[in-house]
Design a protein around this motif. Structure first.
Motif, PDB file in Angstrom:
ATOM      1  N   TYR A  59      43.256  27.639  42.096  1.00  0.00           N
ATOM      2  CA  TYR A  59      43.037  26.340  42.728  1.00  0.00           C
ATOM      3  C   TYR A  59      42.653  25.342  41.642  1.00  0.00           C
ATOM      4  N   TYR A  79      53.281  25.306  38.623  1.00  0.00           N
ATOM      5  CA  TYR A  79      52.410  24.337  39.298  1.00  0.00           C
ATOM      6  C   TYR A  79      52.991  24.094  40.683  1.00  0.00           C
ATOM      7  N   LEU A  80      52.136  24.134  41.669  1.00  0.00           N
ATOM      8  CA  LEU A  80      52.587  23.897  43.037  1.00  0.00           C
ATOM      9  C   LEU A  80      51.703  22.827  43.665  1.00  0.00           C
ATOM     10  N   ARG A  81      52.357  21.791  44.164  1.00  0.00           N
ATOM     11  CA  ARG A  81      51.631  20.766  44.913  1.00  0.00           C
ATOM     12  C   ARG A  81      51.678  21.175  46.372  1.00  0.00           C
ATOM     13  N   PHE A  82      50.534  21.573  46.893  1.00  0.00           N
ATOM     14  CA  PHE A  82      50.443  22.048  48.270  1.00  0.00           C
ATOM     15  C   PHE A  82      49.008  21.874  48.732  1.00  0.00           C
ATOM     16  N   HIS A  83      48.824  21.129  49.785  1.00  0.00           N
ATOM     17  CA  HIS A  83      47.479  20.892  50.299  1.00  0.00           C
ATOM     18  C   HIS A  83      47.034  22.086  51.142  1.00  0.00           C
ATOM     19  N   ASN A 126      42.791  21.583  42.450  1.00  0.00           N
ATOM     20  CA  ASN A 126      42.128  20.556  43.260  1.00  0.00           C
ATOM     21  C   ASN A 126      42.754  20.603  44.650  1.00  0.00           C
ATOM     22  N   ASP A 127      42.443  19.634  45.488  1.00  0.00           N
ATOM     23  CA  ASP A 127      42.906  19.672  46.886  1.00  0.00           C
ATOM     24  C   ASP A 127      44.416  19.772  47.040  1.00  0.00           C
ATOM     25  N   ASP A 128      45.172  19.369  46.041  1.00  0.00           N
ATOM     26  CA  ASP A 128      46.624  19.338  46.175  1.00  0.00           C
ATOM     27  C   ASP A 128      47.398  20.174  45.158  1.00  0.00           C
ATOM     28  N   PHE A 129      46.744  20.789  44.185  1.00  0.00           N
ATOM     29  CA  PHE A 129      47.486  21.508  43.153  1.00  0.00           C
ATOM     30  C   PHE A 129      46.935  22.909  42.908  1.00  0.00           C
ATOM     31  N   TRP A 130      47.890  23.831  42.720  1.00  0.00           N
ATOM     32  CA  TRP A 130      47.604  25.221  42.372  1.00  0.00           C
ATOM     33  C   TRP A 130      48.437  25.571  41.151  1.00  0.00           C
ATOM     34  N   SER A 131      47.977  26.548  40.364  1.00  0.00           N
ATOM     35  CA  SER A 131      48.677  26.885  39.124  1.00  0.00           C
ATOM     36  C   SER A 131      48.493  28.363  38.783  1.00  0.00           C
TER      37      SER A 131
END
Length: 82
Positions: A39, A6-10, A41-46
């Motif tokens: 993708y 999981y990556l928090r990245f806008h 959502n606006d802030d998270f990728w997985s």
């Protein structure tokens, strides 16, 4: 062994993220073979991978950002999972 990243990245519209690393599932450090992330959502990728039971190395990986112009940017130092 299954690993979930999981990556928090806008990001902005048109940008994508992928992950590359020292195993075949992550493209064997070949950025052109990197695994695309999904993708959320606006802030998270997985993304998840299955390394299998015989993987014995340290997993080293990096994240890649592909811009809407197609440029691929790698950032940060190698990350390591023992």
């Amino acid at each position: 062994m299954k690993i979930q990243f999981y990556l928090r990245f806008h990001t902005t519209y048109g940008q994508t993220l992928s992950i590359t690393g020292n195993c075949p599932q992550l493209g064997s450090n070949d950025t052109s073979e990197a695994l695309p992330m999904q993708y959320l959502n606006d802030d998270f990728w997985s993304v998840s991978i299955d390394l299998g039971s015989d993987f014995e190395n340290h997993l080293q990986y990096n994240y890649l950002l592909k811009t809407d112009e197609g440029e691929v940017l790698e950032w940060g130092n190698d990350r390591v999972l023992d």
